[in-house]
Scaffold this motif. Structure first.
Motif, PDB file in Angstrom:
ATOM      1  N   HIS A 222      -3.672   4.458  -6.421  1.00  0.00           N
ATOM      2  CA  HIS A 222      -5.006   3.867  -6.580  1.00  0.00           C
ATOM      3  C   HIS A 222      -4.991   2.933  -7.782  1.00  0.00           C
ATOM      4  N   ASP A 224      -7.716   1.883 -11.033  1.00  0.00           N
ATOM      5  CA  ASP A 224      -8.910   2.438 -11.656  1.00  0.00           C
ATOM      6  C   ASP A 224     -10.036   1.404 -11.626  1.00  0.00           C
ATOM      7  N   HIS A 279      -1.218   2.772  -9.296  1.00  0.00           N
ATOM      8  CA  HIS A 279      -0.444   3.872  -9.872  1.00  0.00           C
ATOM      9  C   HIS A 279      -0.701   5.173  -9.134  1.00  0.00           C
TER      10      HIS A 279
HETATM   11 FE   LIG Z   1      -5.873   6.259 -12.386  1.00  0.00          FE
END
Ligand SMILES: [Fe+2]
Ligand SMILES: C=C1C[C@]23C[C@H]1CC[C@H]2[C@@]12CCC[C@@](C)(C(=O)O1)[C@H]2[C@@H]3C(=O)O
Ligand SMILES: O=C(O)CCC(=O)C(=O)O
Length: 363
Positions: A222, A224, A279
């Protein structure tokens, strides 16, 4: 009116599945992901370039930060000013929390359409399999939850959380200054940048030792939904970042260092110059891994759009303005298509944002 950070999740209630990880002697089917080798990985191959490590006291820090944001979207920092003993205390507090019996942790369970409390990662709903992790999300005061976990002894936990948030906020401001500075923009150009960020989120992640780590996923790939994220990982590796042309690269734990991720809102603010980094977290057979993420965003009433200094006729703004909470709503709905869903014009090669086709499997 100010929207609260938890509001965007209301329309997307989540049914939680809880597992007592410590009682599991083998990986249940519900948690068995397909072999992970579908995704290009540098695991076991020749040594790739390491993730940049930057000494924040270096006179060249601004340039180094800019270069790392442009080419990696992630870097580690030393000399960051956060006392080591606070990092240790935070880790110990997390350890204490996750060591509680499951029935106790469930007293602070996240409500189906809420965001703070104990539970599985929000992005779980987008995947057919469950992740080998548990999380505890704190937005605002930790008091209500801590009181349910430790009815008589919650104040130490709350103090550590508050101290940690304060130190993280200072570091986040410093990093914003360096990141904006490296784009040729001052804190004066971006009025909101020097004001207190909006209520940040603190995410404690626990990845118990796993009987079949090669088939399990700690936290799926994903980006952030932040300006930037400051991550503290204990001395157990597991964090990997995706680098175009190279594949998945482990971010090794370095005692005392912190990992900085570029989030989607900085991607938008920089008009794509500083791309957010994809990540994920892997698990291992013997060690319990812990991480603490400080998710930093802009004040809630601020619309984030590409900085005007970075756009002109030749470089039109690529994204429409969004507030943090609007973006979280978009992410809750579209997950890895969120960034391209706020995009204004298609990139020249006709593809949507790169991260839409790097192999993030959506169930
Ligand atoms: Fe994350
Ligand atoms: C302020 C935020 C940012 C959130 C949602 C909300 C609180 C918890 C954050 C995380 C933390 C774990 C990964 C992530 C992808 C998740 O599932 O929950 C993050 C998400 C995001 O960055 O989108
Ligand atoms: O545990 C990790 O290393 C990653 C955690 C993470 O990506 C997150 O909390 O957003």
């Amino acid at each position: 009116m100010h929207t609260r950070l938890s509001d965007p999740f209301k329309p997307y209630p989540m049914i939680q599945d809880y597992l007592d990880f410590n009682a599991m002697k083998e990986l249940p089917e519900s948690h068995a992901w397909l072999p992970l080798d579908e995704l290009p990985s540098t695991y076991g191959s020749s040594t790739p370039d390491p993730v940049p490590l930057i000494n924040l006291k270096d006179t060249n820090a601004m340039k180094l930060v800019g270069h790392a944001c442009k080419t990696w979207g992630v870097f580690q920092v030393t000399n960051h000013g956060v006392p080591i003993n606070l990092l240790e205390e935070m880790e110990a507090a997390g350890r204490k929390l996750f060591a509680l019996p499951i029935h106790q942790k469930l007293k602070a369970a996240r409500s189906p359409n809420g965001v703070s409390g104990y539970g599985v990662a929000r992005i779980s709903t987008f995947f057919p399999k469950l992740m080998w992790s548990e999380g505890f999300t704190i937005i605002g005061s930790p008091y209500e939850h801590a009181r349910k976990l430790w009815p008589n002894r919650y104040s130490r936990f709350c103090d550590v959380i508050e101290d940690y948030k304060e130190e993280m906020n200072k570091l986040a401001q410093t990093l914003m200054e360096l990141m904006l500075g490296s784009l040729g923009v001052t804190m004066d150009d971006v009025k909101w940048a020097s004001t207190q960020g909006s209520c940040p989120a603190l995410q404690l992640n626990s990845y118990p030792a796993c009987p079949d780590p090669d088939r399990a996923m700690g936290l799926a790939a994903h980006t952030d939904s932040t300006l930037l994220t400051i991550l503290h990982q204990n001395n157990t590796s597991g964090l990997q970042v995706y680098k175009e042309g190279t594949g998945w690269i482990t971010v090794p734990p370095i005692p005392g260092a912190l990992v900085i991720n570029v989030g989607d809102l900085l991607h938008i603010l920089s008009n794509g110059l500083y791309p957010s980094v994809l990540h994920r977290a892997m698990v291992n057979r013997t060690q319990h891994r812990l991480s603490v993420a400080y998710l930093y965003g802009p004040p809630s009433n601020v619309k984030i759009s590409p900085l005007s200094k970075l756009t002109d006729q030749k470089h039109p703004p690529l994204y429409r303005p969004v507030t943090w909470s609007e973006y979280l709503g978009t992410k809750a709905k579209h997950f890895n298509k969120a960034l391209s869903s706020v995009r204004l014009c298609a990139p020249l090669n006709g593809f949507p944002d790169a991260k839409d086709h790097t192999g993030v499997r959506v169930g």
